[in-house]
Design a protein around this motif. Sequence first.
Motif, PDB file in Angstrom:
ATOM      1  N   TYR A  31      81.420  67.878 -42.672  1.00 52.15           N
ATOM      2  CA  TYR A  31      81.830  66.726 -43.469  1.00 52.15           C
ATOM      3  C   TYR A  31      82.983  67.050 -44.413  1.00 52.15           C
ATOM      4  O   TYR A  31      83.181  66.367 -45.413  1.00 52.15           O
ATOM      5  CB  TYR A  31      80.639  66.202 -44.276  1.00 52.15           C
ATOM      6  N   ASP A  32      83.773  68.078 -44.110  1.00 52.00           N
ATOM      7  CA  ASP A  32      84.832  68.492 -45.023  1.00 52.00           C
ATOM      8  C   ASP A  32      86.099  67.656 -44.930  1.00 52.00           C
ATOM      9  O   ASP A  32      86.878  67.611 -45.863  1.00 52.00           O
ATOM     10  CB  ASP A  32      85.197  69.957 -44.778  1.00 52.00           C
ATOM     11  N   ASP A  33      86.344  67.000 -43.808  1.00 51.69           N
ATOM     12  CA  ASP A  33      87.588  66.264 -43.615  1.00 51.69           C
ATOM     13  C   ASP A  33      87.533  64.932 -44.354  1.00 51.69           C
ATOM     14  O   ASP A  33      86.882  63.991 -43.934  1.00 51.69           O
ATOM     15  CB  ASP A  33      87.826  66.036 -42.130  1.00 51.69           C
ATOM     16  N   THR A  34      88.251  64.859 -45.457  1.00 54.06           N
ATOM     17  CA  THR A  34      88.255  63.611 -46.229  1.00 54.06           C
ATOM     18  C   THR A  34      89.587  62.886 -46.129  1.00 54.06           C
ATOM     19  O   THR A  34      89.696  61.753 -46.580  1.00 54.06           O
ATOM     20  CB  THR A  34      87.955  63.890 -47.710  1.00 54.06           C
ATOM     21  N   TYR A  35      90.616  63.522 -45.541  1.00 49.83           N
ATOM     22  CA  TYR A  35      91.938  62.900 -45.503  1.00 49.83           C
ATOM     23  C   TYR A  35      92.156  62.039 -44.263  1.00 49.83           C
ATOM     24  O   TYR A  35      92.602  60.903 -44.370  1.00 49.83           O
ATOM     25  CB  TYR A  35      93.029  63.964 -45.575  1.00 49.83           C
ATOM     26  N   SER A  36      91.850  62.568 -43.084  1.00 51.92           N
ATOM     27  CA  SER A  36      92.234  61.857 -41.867  1.00 51.92           C
ATOM     28  C   SER A  36      91.529  60.518 -41.652  1.00 51.92           C
ATOM     29  O   SER A  36      92.141  59.621 -41.076  1.00 51.92           O
ATOM     30  CB  SER A  36      92.064  62.748 -40.644  1.00 51.92           C
ATOM     31  N   PRO A  37      90.295  60.302 -42.092  1.00 47.50           N
ATOM     32  CA  PRO A  37      89.740  58.958 -41.899  1.00 47.50           C
ATOM     33  C   PRO A  37      90.506  57.869 -42.651  1.00 47.50           C
ATOM     34  O   PRO A  37      90.553  56.731 -42.198  1.00 47.50           O
ATOM     35  CB  PRO A  37      88.309  59.079 -42.432  1.00 47.50           C
ATOM     36  N   SER A  38      91.129  58.221 -43.756  1.00 45.52           N
ATOM     37  CA  SER A  38      91.845  57.197 -44.521  1.00 45.52           C
ATOM     38  C   SER A  38      93.177  56.821 -43.893  1.00 45.52           C
ATOM     39  O   SER A  38      93.700  55.752 -44.156  1.00 45.52           O
ATOM     40  CB  SER A  38      92.065  57.672 -45.953  1.00 45.52           C
TER      41      SER A  38
END
Length: 54
Positions: A31-38
């Motif tokens: 759950y570390d990827d917080t940039y690409s979903p936005s």
Amino acid sequence: MSVILVLIITSIVVAIVFLGAFFWAVKSGQYDDTYSPSVRMLFEEKGKKKVNHE
């Protein structure tokens, strides 16, 4: 009464397994990827073709 006891023990074991799987996923960086979903909605998907509506 023994059936209820078996169901309670089984549900607790299943809950512990799912909790362990969740903690493993968090610890392994799932759950570390917080940039690409936005920004994912800003890019076109490669598999889609544009349809010309005439």
